[in-house]
Design an enzyme around this catalytic site. Structure first.
Site, mmCIF file in Angstrom:
data_model
loop_
_atom_site.group_PDB
_atom_site.id
_atom_site.type_symbol
_atom_site.label_atom_id
_atom_site.label_comp_id
_atom_site.label_asym_id
_atom_site.label_seq_id
_atom_site.Cartn_x
_atom_site.Cartn_y
_atom_site.Cartn_z
ATOM 1 N N GLN A 117 0.848 -1.197 0.000
ATOM 2 C CA GLN A 117 0.000 0.000 0.000
ATOM 3 C C GLN A 117 0.881 1.243 0.000
ATOM 4 O OE1 GLN A 117 -3.369 -0.626 3.118
ATOM 5 N NE2 GLN A 117 -1.771 -2.108 3.575
ATOM 6 N N VAL A 119 3.601 4.116 -1.032
ATOM 7 C CA VAL A 119 3.881 4.856 -2.267
ATOM 8 C C VAL A 119 5.345 5.291 -2.309
ATOM 9 C CG1 VAL A 119 1.484 5.667 -2.468
ATOM 10 C CG2 VAL A 119 3.139 7.064 -1.206
ATOM 11 N N ASP A 120 6.154 4.774 -1.358
ATOM 12 C CA ASP A 120 7.509 5.318 -1.192
ATOM 13 C C ASP A 120 8.570 4.664 -2.074
ATOM 14 O OD1 ASP A 120 8.056 2.875 0.157
ATOM 15 O OD2 ASP A 120 7.647 3.761 2.123
ATOM 16 N N HIS A 135 -1.497 1.641 -4.235
ATOM 17 C CA HIS A 135 -1.846 3.056 -4.051
ATOM 18 C C HIS A 135 -0.955 3.995 -4.853
ATOM 19 C CE1 HIS A 135 -3.926 1.996 0.055
ATOM 20 N NE2 HIS A 135 -4.614 1.611 -1.002
ATOM 21 N N GLY A 203 2.947 -4.537 8.970
ATOM 22 C CA GLY A 203 2.966 -3.079 9.151
ATOM 23 C C GLY A 203 1.772 -2.354 8.574
ATOM 24 N N SER A 205 -2.456 -1.308 9.389
ATOM 25 C CA SER A 205 -3.523 -1.285 10.394
ATOM 26 C C SER A 205 -4.727 -2.120 9.955
ATOM 27 C CB SER A 205 -3.959 0.159 10.668
ATOM 28 O OG SER A 205 -4.361 0.763 9.455
ATOM 29 N N ASN A 229 3.391 -6.975 13.400
ATOM 30 C CA ASN A 229 2.978 -5.625 13.772
ATOM 31 C C ASN A 229 3.154 -5.490 15.284
ATOM 32 O OD1 ASN A 229 1.394 -3.212 14.258
ATOM 33 N ND2 ASN A 229 0.309 -3.612 12.355
ATOM 34 N N ALA A 247 8.866 -4.693 12.149
ATOM 35 C CA ALA A 247 9.194 -5.492 10.963
ATOM 36 C C ALA A 247 10.711 -5.595 10.764
ATOM 37 C CB ALA A 247 8.548 -4.858 9.740
HETATM 38 P P1 OAD Z 1 -1.454 2.919 9.152
HETATM 39 O O1 OAD Z 1 -0.797 4.146 9.654
HETATM 40 O O2 OAD Z 1 -2.927 2.866 9.142
HETATM 41 O O3 OAD Z 1 -0.941 1.666 9.985
HETATM 42 C C1 OAD Z 1 0.430 1.461 10.206
HETATM 43 C C2 OAD Z 1 0.596 0.177 10.982
HETATM 44 O O4 OAD Z 1 1.976 -0.091 11.093
HETATM 45 C C3 OAD Z 1 0.013 0.223 12.407
HETATM 46 O O5 OAD Z 1 -0.785 -0.910 12.631
HETATM 47 C C4 OAD Z 1 1.268 0.203 13.292
HETATM 48 O O6 OAD Z 1 1.055 -0.493 14.506
HETATM 49 C C5 OAD Z 1 2.246 -0.550 12.407
HETATM 50 N N1 OAD Z 1 3.665 -0.273 12.669
HETATM 51 C C6 OAD Z 1 4.235 0.851 13.156
HETATM 52 N N2 OAD Z 1 5.580 0.699 13.210
HETATM 53 C C7 OAD Z 1 5.851 -0.557 12.750
HETATM 54 C C8 OAD Z 1 7.055 -1.303 12.572
HETATM 55 N N3 OAD Z 1 8.250 -0.787 12.856
HETATM 56 N N4 OAD Z 1 6.950 -2.564 12.086
HETATM 57 C C9 OAD Z 1 5.742 -3.086 11.785
HETATM 58 N N5 OAD Z 1 4.582 -2.426 11.941
HETATM 59 C C10 OAD Z 1 4.636 -1.176 12.411
HETATM 60 O O7 OAD Z 1 -0.848 2.649 7.686
HETATM 61 P P2 OAD Z 1 -1.410 1.705 6.547
HETATM 62 O O8 OAD Z 1 -2.055 0.499 7.083
HETATM 63 O O9 OAD Z 1 -0.293 1.531 5.563
HETATM 64 O O10 OAD Z 1 -3.692 5.295 1.815
HETATM 65 O O11 OAD Z 1 -2.504 2.644 5.890
HETATM 66 C C11 OAD Z 1 -3.218 2.217 4.784
HETATM 67 C C12 OAD Z 1 -3.509 3.377 3.879
HETATM 68 O O12 OAD Z 1 -4.128 4.434 4.627
HETATM 69 C C13 OAD Z 1 -2.291 4.043 3.281
HETATM 70 O O13 OAD Z 1 -1.813 3.382 2.119
HETATM 71 C C14 OAD Z 1 -2.797 5.404 2.949
HETATM 72 C C15 OAD Z 1 -3.552 5.707 4.227
HETATM 73 O O14 OAD Z 1 -4.540 6.663 4.132
HETATM 74 C C16 OAD Z 1 -3.702 6.248 0.896
HETATM 75 O O15 OAD Z 1 -3.027 7.262 0.968
HETATM 76 C C17 OAD Z 1 -4.635 5.966 -0.230
#
Ligand code: OAD
Length: 258
Positions: A117, A119-120, A135, A203, A205, A229, A247
């Site tokens: 997901q 974009v980096d 994304h 990683g 949510s 996670n 991770a």
């Molecule tokens: P979130 O910010 O919703 O979730 C990040 C997750 O990573 C959380 O569950 C954290 O607990 C976990 N986390 C934090 N540090 C970590 C680490 N070092 N190792 C493993 N896990 C870790 O981000 P996404 O799930 O990626 O969409 O969000 C999904 C989408 O929502 C994104 O692609 C973006 C956003 O709005 C768009 O921009 C379309």
């Protein structure tokens, strides 16, 4: 390869934990491993997540002002500059041991699909070869009018810069709220989730659809689903294994033991 029947999510905490041998065995035998990553995998590279309480982007910024078509139409300069700031952050970041471990995992298993997901572009910079980007990618731009990628562009006095073909405004080539995901990417992601033996959800949510449905799709198709996670998500209690940790620590350990 099915998850053990009636097996509740086995949560394993701490950096020094040992990975369950049944999980290692499943990975060794897997013909196809599918991985879904979210912003958490890039957190250790210094790229902020979205929803972490203190540090997540959405704790400081409003998505409806920055990540929708309406936001861009209302204030294209603000949106362009926000993405330019994020593009700069990403350019300065380096892949971390979590990204590198997935490159190694791709080498070790016969069938491998990496869905992100993010974009980096950090998976590609780490060396992952075939990344399904759900994304988009913040390093690319496209024309807002034509919806076509523009390979190169110049920063001018005009912000955002204009499309060299039609003079429309340029925007980042990312998926905004309310927009469709690229059809080929979501099709490949669903197919890979339905056909894998092991599915790693790393990683994320597990809140943003359609990506959030992929691990559940894999569960329905009898894959062994593993979450990595430090925090719980809606997947945690459903996944046969939930490895609690960062991770960048858990994945290298997993590879070391494989
Ligand atoms: P979130 O910010 O919703 O979730 C990040 C997750 O990573 C959380 O569950 C954290 O607990 C976990 N986390 C934090 N540090 C970590 C680490 N070092 N190792 C493993 N896990 C870790 O981000 P996404 O799930 O990626 O969409 O969000 C999904 C989408 O929502 C994104 O692609 C973006 C956003 O709005 C768009 O921009 C379309």
């Amino acid at each position: 390869m099915n998850p053990p029947e009636g097996h509740l999510s086995r949560q394993v905490a701490g950096a020094a934990f040992s990975i369950p041998s049944s999980l290692l065995q499943a990975l060794r035998c897997a013909r196809h491993v599918t991985v879904l990553t979210g912003s958490g995998i890039s957190a250790e590279s210094g790229v902020p997540t979205f929803r972490d309480a203190q540090t997540g982007l959405w704790s400081k910024f409003k998505p409806e002002e920055l990540a929708t078509r309406g936001a861009f139409q209302r204030n294209p300069k603000l949106v362009w500059e926000w993405y330019a700031w994020r593009r700069e952050l990403v350019a300065q970041a380096e892949p971390n041991p979590g990204h590198l471990a997935l490159v190694e995992l791709e080498r070790r298993v016969s069938g491998f699909t990496l869905i992100t997901q993010n974009v980096d572009g950090l998976h590609q910079r780490a060396g992952s070869r075939d990344v399904v980007e759900l994304h988009g990618n913040i390093t690319r731009v496209k024309c807002f009018e034509e919806d076509q990628v523009v390979p190169t562009w110049q920063e001018t006095d005009e912000t955002p810069p204009l499309c060299p073909r039609c003079g429309g405004r340029l925007r980042p080539d990312v998926v905004w709220f309310g927009e469709m995901l690229p059809a080929d990417a979501i099709d490949r992601a669903v197919a890979a989730s339905q056909s894998c033996n092991v599915f790693l959800s790393i990683g994320t949510s597990t809140l943003v659809h359609p990506a959030a449905a992929l691990p559940f799709e894999a569960l329905q198709h009898k894959a062994m689903v593993v979450e990595i996670n430090p925090c719980s998500t809606p997947l945690t209690t459903r996944a046969p294994y939930a490895l609690r940790g960062a991770a960048g620590q858990v994945l290298p350990r997993l590879l070391q033991m494989l």
